[in-house]
Write a protein that holds these residues in place. Structure first.
Motif, PDB file in Angstrom:
ATOM      1  N   UNK A 165       9.151   0.367   4.333  1.00  0.00           N
ATOM      2  CA  UNK A 165       7.851   1.021   2.976  1.00  0.00           C
ATOM      3  C   UNK A 165       7.996   0.576   1.823  1.00  0.00           C
ATOM      4  N   UNK A 166       8.986   0.258   1.210  1.00  0.00           N
ATOM      5  CA  UNK A 166       9.291  -0.297   0.231  1.00  0.00           C
ATOM      6  C   UNK A 166       7.700  -1.927  -0.183  1.00  0.00           C
ATOM      7  N   UNK A 167       8.444  -3.022   1.231  1.00  0.00           N
ATOM      8  CA  UNK A 167       7.593  -4.367   0.713  1.00  0.00           C
ATOM      9  C   UNK A 167       6.216  -3.840   0.964  1.00  0.00           C
ATOM     10  N   UNK A 168       5.335  -2.373   1.433  1.00  0.00           N
ATOM     11  CA  UNK A 168       4.410  -1.732   1.589  1.00  0.00           C
ATOM     12  C   UNK A 168       3.999  -1.582   0.302  1.00  0.00           C
ATOM     13  N   UNK A 169       4.776  -1.759  -0.791  1.00  0.00           N
ATOM     14  CA  UNK A 169       3.818  -1.588  -2.106  1.00  0.00           C
ATOM     15  C   UNK A 169       4.968  -3.441  -3.180  1.00  0.00           C
ATOM     16  N   UNK A 170       5.737  -2.990  -3.261  1.00  0.00           N
ATOM     17  CA  UNK A 170       6.614  -4.638  -3.472  1.00  0.00           C
ATOM     18  C   UNK A 170       6.095  -5.653  -3.357  1.00  0.00           C
ATOM     19  N   UNK A 171       5.249  -5.680  -1.796  1.00  0.00           N
ATOM     20  CA  UNK A 171       4.599  -7.880  -1.576  1.00  0.00           C
ATOM     21  C   UNK A 171       3.698  -6.577  -1.161  1.00  0.00           C
ATOM     22  N   UNK A 188      -2.334   7.381  -5.291  1.00  0.00           N
ATOM     23  CA  UNK A 188      -2.155   8.701  -4.171  1.00  0.00           C
ATOM     24  C   UNK A 188      -2.824   8.450  -3.230  1.00  0.00           C
ATOM     25  N   UNK A 189      -4.391   7.691  -2.610  1.00  0.00           N
ATOM     26  CA  UNK A 189      -4.784   7.586  -1.797  1.00  0.00           C
ATOM     27  C   UNK A 189      -3.719   6.184  -0.854  1.00  0.00           C
ATOM     28  N   UNK A 190      -3.354   5.781  -1.802  1.00  0.00           N
ATOM     29  CA  UNK A 190      -2.437   4.842  -0.965  1.00  0.00           C
ATOM     30  C   UNK A 190      -1.467   5.225  -0.307  1.00  0.00           C
ATOM     31  N   UNK A 191      -0.932   5.940  -0.920  1.00  0.00           N
ATOM     32  CA  UNK A 191       0.194   6.589  -0.401  1.00  0.00           C
ATOM     33  C   UNK A 191       0.030   7.824   1.074  1.00  0.00           C
ATOM     34  N   UNK A 192      -1.380   8.308   0.331  1.00  0.00           N
ATOM     35  CA  UNK A 192      -2.292   9.027   2.164  1.00  0.00           C
ATOM     36  C   UNK A 192      -2.303   8.129   3.246  1.00  0.00           C
ATOM     37  N   UNK A 193      -2.853   6.635   2.726  1.00  0.00           N
ATOM     38  CA  UNK A 193      -3.209   5.622   4.209  1.00  0.00           C
ATOM     39  C   UNK A 193      -1.615   5.382   4.301  1.00  0.00           C
ATOM     40  N   UNK A 231      16.385  -4.114 -19.565  1.00  0.00           N
ATOM     41  CA  UNK A 231      16.958  -2.452 -18.535  1.00  0.00           C
ATOM     42  C   UNK A 231      15.614  -1.355 -18.319  1.00  0.00           C
ATOM     43  N   UNK A 232      14.402  -1.916 -18.770  1.00  0.00           N
ATOM     44  CA  UNK A 232      13.476  -1.152 -18.390  1.00  0.00           C
ATOM     45  C   UNK A 232      12.691  -0.994 -17.396  1.00  0.00           C
ATOM     46  N   UNK A 233      12.437   0.442 -16.870  1.00  0.00           N
ATOM     47  CA  UNK A 233      11.954   0.618 -14.965  1.00  0.00           C
ATOM     48  C   UNK A 233      10.807   0.774 -15.336  1.00  0.00           C
ATOM     49  N   UNK A 234      10.434  -0.079 -14.221  1.00  0.00           N
ATOM     50  CA  UNK A 234       8.593   0.017 -14.384  1.00  0.00           C
ATOM     51  C   UNK A 234       8.165   1.700 -13.854  1.00  0.00           C
ATOM     52  N   UNK A 235       7.458   2.469 -14.572  1.00  0.00           N
ATOM     53  CA  UNK A 235       7.495   3.644 -13.822  1.00  0.00           C
ATOM     54  C   UNK A 235       6.678   4.164 -13.484  1.00  0.00           C
ATOM     55  N   UNK A 236       5.484   2.467 -13.369  1.00  0.00           N
ATOM     56  CA  UNK A 236       4.271   2.893 -12.362  1.00  0.00           C
ATOM     57  C   UNK A 236       4.307   2.756 -10.953  1.00  0.00           C
ATOM     58  N   UNK A 237       5.688   1.603 -10.940  1.00  0.00           N
ATOM     59  CA  UNK A 237       6.376   1.479  -9.671  1.00  0.00           C
ATOM     60  C   UNK A 237       7.065   2.665  -9.190  1.00  0.00           C
ATOM     61  N   UNK A 238       7.765   3.678  -9.382  1.00  0.00           N
ATOM     62  CA  UNK A 238       8.798   5.033  -9.871  1.00  0.00           C
ATOM     63  C   UNK A 238       8.347   5.671  -8.923  1.00  0.00           C
ATOM     64  N   UNK A 239       6.568   6.147  -9.876  1.00  0.00           N
ATOM     65  CA  UNK A 239       6.136   7.504  -9.181  1.00  0.00           C
ATOM     66  C   UNK A 239       5.639   6.734  -8.162  1.00  0.00           C
ATOM     67  N   UNK A 240       4.453   5.164  -8.227  1.00  0.00           N
ATOM     68  CA  UNK A 240       4.413   5.377  -6.488  1.00  0.00           C
ATOM     69  C   UNK A 240       5.288   5.668  -5.406  1.00  0.00           C
ATOM     70  N   UNK A 241       6.370   5.300  -5.846  1.00  0.00           N
ATOM     71  CA  UNK A 241       6.885   5.172  -4.486  1.00  0.00           C
ATOM     72  C   UNK A 241       7.532   7.267  -4.286  1.00  0.00           C
ATOM     73  N   UNK A 242       7.739   7.744  -5.061  1.00  0.00           N
ATOM     74  CA  UNK A 242       8.186   8.674  -4.962  1.00  0.00           C
ATOM     75  C   UNK A 242       6.672   9.232  -4.691  1.00  0.00           C
ATOM     76  N   UNK A 243       5.573   9.579  -4.933  1.00  0.00           N
ATOM     77  CA  UNK A 243       4.892   9.995  -4.443  1.00  0.00           C
ATOM     78  C   UNK A 243       5.069   9.763  -2.865  1.00  0.00           C
ATOM     79  N   UNK A 244       5.307   8.809  -2.445  1.00  0.00           N
ATOM     80  CA  UNK A 244       4.977   8.293  -0.663  1.00  0.00           C
ATOM     81  C   UNK A 244       5.982   9.309  -0.316  1.00  0.00           C
ATOM     82  N   UNK A 245       7.062   9.096  -1.138  1.00  0.00           N
ATOM     83  CA  UNK A 245       8.352  10.304  -0.353  1.00  0.00           C
ATOM     84  C   UNK A 245       8.300  12.251  -0.315  1.00  0.00           C
ATOM     85  N   UNK A 246       7.507  12.300  -1.490  1.00  0.00           N
ATOM     86  CA  UNK A 246       7.063  13.246  -0.904  1.00  0.00           C
ATOM     87  C   UNK A 246       5.791  14.349   0.050  1.00  0.00           C
TER      88      UNK A 246
END
Length: 348
Positions: A165-171, A188-193, A231-246
């Protein structure tokens, strides 16, 4: 050194010195592995793709050297197979000739995703759909070996490890220059799909005899070093991953009700690896990387690899893989594995 970093260093020390011993028969008769470069052990070696790791310095700490594993040593599933009592690592589908396929096969492919197009800007890969087709082939071979009456009993006892699933976001989703998904879906729509497509594959595995599912969530993909100078994280990417996880965790609860003769568990990779992924980006990676974030061939990597959470700009070093594998197998807190960990799953 702050408290969080101190805790991380202690964890690194404990798990970098861990030893795995095999006693008697494995806890499950077979292990089937589905995933991406986090689990690939050589399936991409002969594909026309930039996503391959069959060269030094990859494998510098692996007994056989470079094999196609995208890390310096063992992957998480290698370590889990040790913990399960296997006396060998599960072979990649691309190299199953002469091996005992009834004990399991690794179908994972670097750059692969749930969606068929994911990662293809890098070249060929083996998507989750193709991995499922490869599994159908293996099941038919096992049926010829064991007989149609015994094959289902055998497969029902196996562990099915799914980490994709990681590559469905990163790649895919976060590469709008290559893929249109970001313009078609909000997060959210992408995580659902993604989840909707993923669960069709999980149901297909169930129809093929799978009954013990270990489903791994995504890590904090916004905190990988690639493309970052600080050291900054991209929060948009993290939020997307957490949507998928939930949503994946919800699938686990749903499927445990729908399929009472099977058991699904969710491994919360994001929580388990949170500390390791949020360290100083300047010291994260161990090998010298090219523009694609992967190790430059034959360049000397760092010496103190146990102190580097990442080997290249995408993939964790063996020491992080040890942390994840141990916590997934024997979770010290319920938040790491739901509704149980792998050690309890395999006993069912």
């Amino acid at each position: 050194m702050d408290c969080e970093t101190t805790i991380w260093m202690v964890v690194l020390f404990l798990f970098s010195s861990a030893m795995y011993c095999v006693f008697g028969e494995p806890q499950v008769p077979c292990l089937f592995i589905f995933g991406d470069s986090l689990s690939d052990s050589g399936n991409n070696n002969d594909l026309a793709t930039d996503a391959k790791a069959n060269y030094k310095p990859y494998g510098i700490d692996f007994p056989d050297g470079p094999t196609g594993r995208f890390t310096n040593g063992l992957t998480s599933i290698d370590i889990i197979s040790d913990l399960l009592g296997f006396d060998h690592y599960i072979p990649p589908y691309a190299n199953t000739n002469g091996t005992d396929i009834a004990q399991g096969v690794n179908y994972a492919s670097g750059a692969a995703g749930i969606r068929n197009e994911t990662g293809t800007h890098m070249g060929q890969d083996i998507s989750m759909g193709l991995q499922l087709e490869h599994h159908r082939d293996i099941v038919s071979q096992i049926a010829k070996k064991l007989g149609s009456e015994k094959v289902q009993q055998h497969l029902n006892k196996c562990l099915y490890y799914v980490n994709i699933g990681s590559n469905d976001y990163l790649n895919n989703y976060f590469l709008p220059q290559h893929y249109p998904t970001n313009g078609k879906y909000n997060a959210d729509q992408y995580a659902v799909a993604l989840i909707q497509e993923h669960l069709t594959y999980l149901k297909a595995l169930y129809e093929l005899g799978a009954r013990k599912f270990s489903l791994f969530g995504l890590s904090l993909i916004g905190c990988i070093p690639h493309g970052k100078n600080d050291s900054l994280c991209v929060e948009e990417h993290n939020r997307a991953a957490l949507l998928f996880n939930n949503k994946l965790k919800s699938v686990v609860d749903r499927f445990n009700k729908e399929f009472p003769d099977a058991k699904f568990i969710f491994i919360n990779t994001a929580i388990i690896t949170e500390n390791s992924l949020k360290q100083d980006m300047k010291i994260l990676t161990c090998c010298k990387v090219g523009s694609n974030g992967q190790c430059i061939p034959n360049e000397e990597p760092c010496q103190n690899r146990n102190l580097h959470p990442f080997f290249d700009e995408f993939h964790p070093s063996e020491v992080v893989n040890k942390v994840l594998a141990n916590m997934a197998y024997n979770a010290p807190v319920p938040a790491f594995a739901h509704p149980m960990d792998i050690s309890h799953l395999v006993k069912l």
